[in-house]
Write a protein that holds these residues in place. Structure first.
Motif, PDB file in Angstrom:
ATOM      1  N   GLU A  94       0.738  -1.133  -0.054  1.00 52.56           N
ATOM      2  CA  GLU A  94       0.033   0.120   0.073  1.00 52.56           C
ATOM      3  C   GLU A  94       0.748   1.250  -0.098  1.00 52.56           C
ATOM      4  OE1 GLU A  94      -3.331   2.272   2.744  1.00 52.56           O
ATOM      5  OE2 GLU A  94      -1.871   0.890   3.598  1.00 52.56           O
ATOM      6  N   ARG A  95       1.757   1.536   0.956  1.00 52.00           N
ATOM      7  CA  ARG A  95       2.683   2.530   1.009  1.00 52.00           C
ATOM      8  C   ARG A  95       3.290   2.966  -0.613  1.00 52.00           C
ATOM      9  NH1 ARG A  95       7.131   2.993   5.602  1.00 52.00           N
ATOM     10  NH2 ARG A  95       6.782   0.638   5.289  1.00 52.00           N
ATOM     11  N   THR A  96       3.835   1.638  -1.221  1.00 56.99           N
ATOM     12  CA  THR A  96       4.400   2.066  -2.430  1.00 56.99           C
ATOM     13  C   THR A  96       3.376   2.622  -3.352  1.00 56.99           C
ATOM     14  OG1 THR A  96       6.179   0.404  -2.154  1.00 56.99           O
ATOM     15  CG2 THR A  96       5.391   0.963  -4.426  1.00 56.99           C
ATOM     16  N   HIS A  97       2.277   1.905  -3.540  1.00 55.77           N
ATOM     17  CA  HIS A  97       0.985   2.378  -4.288  1.00 55.77           C
ATOM     18  C   HIS A  97       0.803   4.013  -4.074  1.00 55.77           C
ATOM     19  CE1 HIS A  97       0.187  -1.130  -6.899  1.00 55.77           C
ATOM     20  NE2 HIS A  97       0.040  -1.854  -5.604  1.00 55.77           N
ATOM     21  N   ARG A  98       0.570   4.262  -2.857  1.00 61.75           N
ATOM     22  CA  ARG A  98       0.273   5.635  -2.487  1.00 61.75           C
ATOM     23  C   ARG A  98       1.413   6.642  -2.834  1.00 61.75           C
ATOM     24  NH1 ARG A  98      -4.548   5.456  -0.478  1.00 61.75           N
ATOM     25  NH2 ARG A  98      -5.262   3.678   1.019  1.00 61.75           N
ATOM     26  N   CYS A  99       2.631   6.209  -2.630  1.00 62.88           N
ATOM     27  CA  CYS A  99       3.623   7.045  -2.811  1.00 62.88           C
ATOM     28  C   CYS A  99       3.932   7.256  -4.424  1.00 62.88           C
ATOM     29  CB  CYS A  99       5.173   6.362  -2.312  1.00 62.88           C
ATOM     30  SG  CYS A  99       4.970   6.671  -0.491  1.00 62.88           S
ATOM     31  N   VAL A 100       3.601   6.145  -5.202  1.00 67.37           N
ATOM     32  CA  VAL A 100       3.689   6.244  -6.814  1.00 67.37           C
ATOM     33  C   VAL A 100       2.926   7.198  -7.188  1.00 67.37           C
ATOM     34  CG1 VAL A 100       3.325   5.210  -8.719  1.00 67.37           C
ATOM     35  CG2 VAL A 100       4.936   4.205  -7.025  1.00 67.37           C
ATOM     36  N   ARG A 101       1.559   7.286  -6.636  1.00 67.31           N
ATOM     37  CA  ARG A 101       0.581   8.204  -7.114  1.00 67.31           C
ATOM     38  C   ARG A 101       1.241   9.655  -6.376  1.00 67.31           C
ATOM     39  NH1 ARG A 101      -1.046   3.586  -7.290  1.00 67.31           N
ATOM     40  NH2 ARG A 101      -3.236   2.935  -8.392  1.00 67.31           N
ATOM     41  N   THR A 102       1.550   9.828  -5.436  1.00 62.56           N
ATOM     42  CA  THR A 102       2.227  11.307  -5.096  1.00 62.56           C
ATOM     43  C   THR A 102       3.130  11.668  -6.002  1.00 62.56           C
ATOM     44  OG1 THR A 102       1.699  10.823  -2.739  1.00 62.56           O
ATOM     45  CG2 THR A 102       3.297  12.480  -3.236  1.00 62.56           C
ATOM     46  N   TYR A 103       4.221  10.728  -6.560  1.00 64.26           N
ATOM     47  CA  TYR A 103       5.153  11.185  -7.424  1.00 64.26           C
ATOM     48  C   TYR A 103       4.826  11.585  -8.719  1.00 64.26           C
ATOM     49  CZ  TYR A 103       7.464   7.899  -4.208  1.00 64.26           C
ATOM     50  OH  TYR A 103       8.425   7.435  -3.155  1.00 64.26           O
ATOM     51  N   THR A 104       3.519  10.653  -9.145  1.00 66.76           N
ATOM     52  CA  THR A 104       2.920  11.251 -10.360  1.00 66.76           C
ATOM     53  C   THR A 104       2.321  12.451 -10.271  1.00 66.76           C
ATOM     54  OG1 THR A 104       2.281   8.819 -10.724  1.00 66.76           O
ATOM     55  CG2 THR A 104       1.006  10.402 -12.019  1.00 66.76           C
ATOM     56  N   GLN A 105       1.982  12.788  -9.369  1.00 66.11           N
ATOM     57  CA  GLN A 105       1.215  14.183  -9.324  1.00 66.11           C
ATOM     58  C   GLN A 105       2.030  15.406  -9.394  1.00 66.11           C
ATOM     59  OE1 GLN A 105      -2.057  14.930  -9.895  1.00 66.11           O
ATOM     60  NE2 GLN A 105      -2.551  12.897  -9.849  1.00 66.11           N
ATOM     61  N   ARG A 106       3.420  15.033  -8.431  1.00 66.09           N
ATOM     62  CA  ARG A 106       4.320  15.921  -8.449  1.00 66.09           C
ATOM     63  C   ARG A 106       4.944  16.251  -9.985  1.00 66.09           C
ATOM     64  NH1 ARG A 106       7.736  13.018  -3.645  1.00 66.09           N
ATOM     65  NH2 ARG A 106       6.488  13.855  -2.042  1.00 66.09           N
ATOM     66  N   ALA A 107       5.163  15.239 -10.484  1.00 72.21           N
ATOM     67  CA  ALA A 107       5.615  15.253 -11.725  1.00 72.21           C
ATOM     68  C   ALA A 107       4.627  15.991 -12.786  1.00 72.21           C
ATOM     69  CB  ALA A 107       5.909  13.725 -12.474  1.00 72.21           C
ATOM     70  N   THR A 108       3.585  15.878 -12.583  1.00 67.97           N
ATOM     71  CA  THR A 108       2.362  16.656 -13.549  1.00 67.97           C
ATOM     72  C   THR A 108       2.562  18.100 -13.019  1.00 67.97           C
ATOM     73  OG1 THR A 108       1.019  14.685 -13.514  1.00 67.97           O
ATOM     74  CG2 THR A 108      -0.038  16.924 -14.062  1.00 67.97           C
ATOM     75  N   LEU A 109       2.522  18.404 -11.881  1.00 64.84           N
ATOM     76  CA  LEU A 109       2.777  19.797 -11.341  1.00 64.84           C
ATOM     77  C   LEU A 109       3.979  20.506 -12.014  1.00 64.84           C
ATOM     78  CD1 LEU A 109       2.214  22.102  -9.446  1.00 64.84           C
ATOM     79  CD2 LEU A 109       4.036  21.022  -7.721  1.00 64.84           C
ATOM     80  N   LEU A 110       5.097  19.763 -11.920  1.00 63.22           N
ATOM     81  CA  LEU A 110       6.331  20.456 -12.541  1.00 63.22           C
ATOM     82  C   LEU A 110       6.248  20.824 -14.021  1.00 63.22           C
ATOM     83  CD1 LEU A 110       8.940  18.664 -10.481  1.00 63.22           C
ATOM     84  CD2 LEU A 110       8.219  20.912 -10.141  1.00 63.22           C
ATOM     85  N   ILE A 111       5.369  19.985 -14.861  1.00 61.82           N
ATOM     86  CA  ILE A 111       5.400  20.128 -16.125  1.00 61.82           C
ATOM     87  C   ILE A 111       4.835  21.466 -16.639  1.00 61.82           C
ATOM     88  CG2 ILE A 111       4.002  19.665 -18.298  1.00 61.82           C
ATOM     89  CD1 ILE A 111       3.805  16.683 -17.132  1.00 61.82           C
ATOM     90  N   ALA A 112       3.917  21.987 -15.534  1.00 57.96           N
ATOM     91  CA  ALA A 112       3.419  23.498 -15.997  1.00 57.96           C
ATOM     92  C   ALA A 112       4.451  24.544 -15.672  1.00 57.96           C
ATOM     93  CB  ALA A 112       2.473  23.867 -14.718  1.00 57.96           C
ATOM     94  N   LEU A 113       5.622  24.129 -14.970  1.00 55.66           N
ATOM     95  CA  LEU A 113       6.784  25.086 -14.810  1.00 55.66           C
ATOM     96  C   LEU A 113       7.775  24.904 -15.852  1.00 55.66           C
ATOM     97  CD1 LEU A 113       5.504  24.417 -11.610  1.00 55.66           C
ATOM     98  CD2 LEU A 113       6.857  26.405 -11.354  1.00 55.66           C
ATOM     99  N   ARG A 114       7.696  24.247 -16.884  1.00 51.50           N
ATOM    100  CA  ARG A 114       8.639  24.149 -17.703  1.00 51.50           C
ATOM    101  C   ARG A 114       8.761  25.521 -18.761  1.00 51.50           C
ATOM    102  NH1 ARG A 114       7.209  18.058 -20.049  1.00 51.50           N
ATOM    103  NH2 ARG A 114       7.975  16.838 -18.310  1.00 51.50           N
ATOM    104  N   GLY A 115      10.068  25.867 -19.002  1.00 51.44           N
ATOM    105  CA  GLY A 115      10.358  26.772 -19.902  1.00 51.44           C
ATOM    106  C   GLY A 115       9.884  28.347 -19.249  1.00 51.44           C
ATOM    107  N   LEU A 116       9.713  28.265 -18.103  1.00 51.31           N
ATOM    108  CA  LEU A 116       9.240  29.925 -17.574  1.00 51.31           C
ATOM    109  C   LEU A 116      10.536  30.648 -17.277  1.00 51.31           C
ATOM    110  CD1 LEU A 116       6.573  28.965 -14.999  1.00 51.31           C
ATOM    111  CD2 LEU A 116       6.359  29.935 -17.327  1.00 51.31           C
ATOM    112  N   THR A 117      10.472  31.937 -17.430  1.00 53.32           N
ATOM    113  CA  THR A 117      11.121  32.845 -16.532  1.00 53.32           C
ATOM    114  C   THR A 117      10.755  33.123 -15.181  1.00 53.32           C
ATOM    115  OG1 THR A 117       9.811  34.923 -17.345  1.00 53.32           O
ATOM    116  CG2 THR A 117      11.437  34.003 -18.950  1.00 53.32           C
TER     117      THR A 117
END
Length: 210
Positions: A42-65
């Motif tokens: 369970e811990r791994t499954h929940r952590c992986v979902r957290t990692y996925t959301q973090r990565a999705t968040l960071l996409i919105a910051l690509r290429g910004l000044t």
């Protein structure tokens, strides 16, 4: 049906989550012929979902000044840099609460300045702070014997007379997952209003470092 499967070739391997005890993690896809692992806990499954959301968040910051990171693009006061700064604070705070479990208020937990950039804030510094905070959170969760561990919360400033709550580590992890997912959605809207870029169109690109 069997003939159709044979024509298509072997089904692609499922992603395999590997969570290390010090909080490091990676996702890999087993090569054909390798033994696959599909029973992550369970811990791994929940952590992986957290990692996925973090990565999705960071996409919105690509290429910004730096200027774009601090610019409002909607009626909301939120900015992309402010969202990242707030989530870094959240990861840091929950890492401390989970690891120490004393119910003491972490520094800056209720500081509303965490939503706003200062003249000295740079996007590079914000990304580095976020990466450090997520590593601390991952290490705190990875060190727990299980997710049923009790995590005492500090008193809340809007009701100081109320008895502080106690959550499980599971609830704390789910709270941070929800918080990250919510703000990833905010970030996508802010970025699209800023310059037309959107997260969906970049999902297949190389992941962000950190």
């Amino acid at each position: 049906m069997a003939d159709q499967r044979a024509e298509r070739g072997p089904e692609p391997a499922e992603p395999v989550a590997v969570l290390h005890r010090d909080g490091r993690h990676n996702l890999r896809r087993d090569r054909p012929g390798e033994r696959q692992i599909h029973h992550a806990d369970e811990r791994t499954h929940r952590c992986v979902r957290t990692y996925t959301q973090r990565a999705t968040l960071l996409i919105a910051l690509r290429g910004l000044t730096d200027a774009q990171a601090g610019r409002r693009s909607t009626a909301s006061e939120l900015t992309l840099g402010g969202i990242l700064k707030h989530l870094a604070q959240g990861e840091r705070v929950w890492a401390q609460l989970i690891s120490e479990r004393r119910g003491e208020t972490p520094d800056g937990m209720w500081d509303m300045g965490q939503y706003h950039l200062t003249a000295d804030d740079t996007l590079a510094d914000l990304r580095a702070a976020y990466a450090a905070a997520t590593r601390a959170m991952d290490a705190a969760v990875g060190a727990l014997p299980d997710l049923d561990v009790a995590v005492p919360l500090p008193p809340v400033p809007w009701d100081p007379e109320a008895a502080p709550e106690t959550w499980t580590a599971r609830r704390a992890l789910l709270h941070m997952l929800r918080e990250t997912a919510q703000h990833a959605g905010h970030a996508d809207i802010i970025r699209e209003c800023l310059d037309g870029a959107n997260t969906t169109a970049q999902l297949g690109d190389a992941p962000d470092a950190g």
